[in-house]
Design an enzyme around this catalytic site. Structure first.
Site, PDB file in Angstrom:
ATOM      1  N   HIS A  70       4.575  14.007   6.128  1.00  0.00           N
ATOM      2  CA  HIS A  70       4.537  15.452   5.885  1.00  0.00           C
ATOM      3  C   HIS A  70       5.213  16.127   7.074  1.00  0.00           C
ATOM      4  O   HIS A  70       4.927  15.769   8.223  1.00  0.00           O
ATOM      5  CB  HIS A  70       3.100  15.965   5.778  1.00  0.00           C
ATOM      6  N   CYS A 124      -2.065  -3.351   3.094  1.00  0.00           N
ATOM      7  CA  CYS A 124      -3.112  -4.325   2.808  1.00  0.00           C
ATOM      8  C   CYS A 124      -2.592  -5.679   3.260  1.00  0.00           C
ATOM      9  O   CYS A 124      -1.401  -5.951   3.177  1.00  0.00           O
ATOM     10  CB  CYS A 124      -3.410  -4.366   1.309  1.00  0.00           C
ATOM     11  N   SER A 140       0.833  -1.208   0.000  1.00  0.00           N
ATOM     12  CA  SER A 140       0.000   0.000   0.000  1.00  0.00           C
ATOM     13  C   SER A 140       0.864   1.252   0.000  1.00  0.00           C
ATOM     14  O   SER A 140       1.424   1.587  -1.013  1.00  0.00           O
ATOM     15  CB  SER A 140      -1.045   0.027   1.102  1.00  0.00           C
TER      16      SER A 140
END
Length: 129
Positions: free
Chosen positions: A73, A88, A68
């Site tokens: 940030h 996943c 995935s």
């Protein structure tokens, strides 16, 4: 789509400033951490934002995983970071690897305070309901 989504909002990060400012350095650290925990990076995007009147620009580092994604940030003017690790569990349970990746990133940023969340996604029980 059954998987595990981990998030963390990090405050008062005590890491070296370049981890908050240098997209290439942070991206390289992300790729190394992904490989170290046994996940498979299949794509990447590392971006530095321009400075503002509030201070230097932060960075976004995204690693697309076969399992995935990882996304970070930074807000250097606040010494803050948001982390997002989603795996996943198709074909195998990657949850332990997701937790290991999150732990490695927490060690890198050394937050004074962290708000962490875990969300089970795509519950198999919901599919069968």
């Amino acid at each position: 789509m059954h998987g595990l989504h981990l998030t963390a909002d990090l405050h008062d990060c005590q890491c070296e400033p370049h981890w908050l400012l240098d997209a290439e350095a942070l991206g390289a650290a992300c790729l190394k951490a992904v490989e170290a925990v046994g996940l498979q990076g299949v794509g990447r995007l590392f971006h530095t934002f321009p400075a503002t009147p509030e201070g230097p620009g932060g960075v976004t580092a995204t690693v697309l995983l076969a399992e995935s994604h990882l996304c970070i940030h930074t807000w250097p003017e606040q010494r803050a970071v948001t982390l997002d690790v989603y795996v996943c569990n198709f074909g195998g349970d990657h949850s332990a690897k997701a937790h290991a990746l999150m732990s490695a990133l927490l060690a890198l940023f050394r937050p004074g305070h962290a708000e962490r969340h875990a969300l089970a996604r795509g519950s198999l029980a919901a599919v069968n309901a």
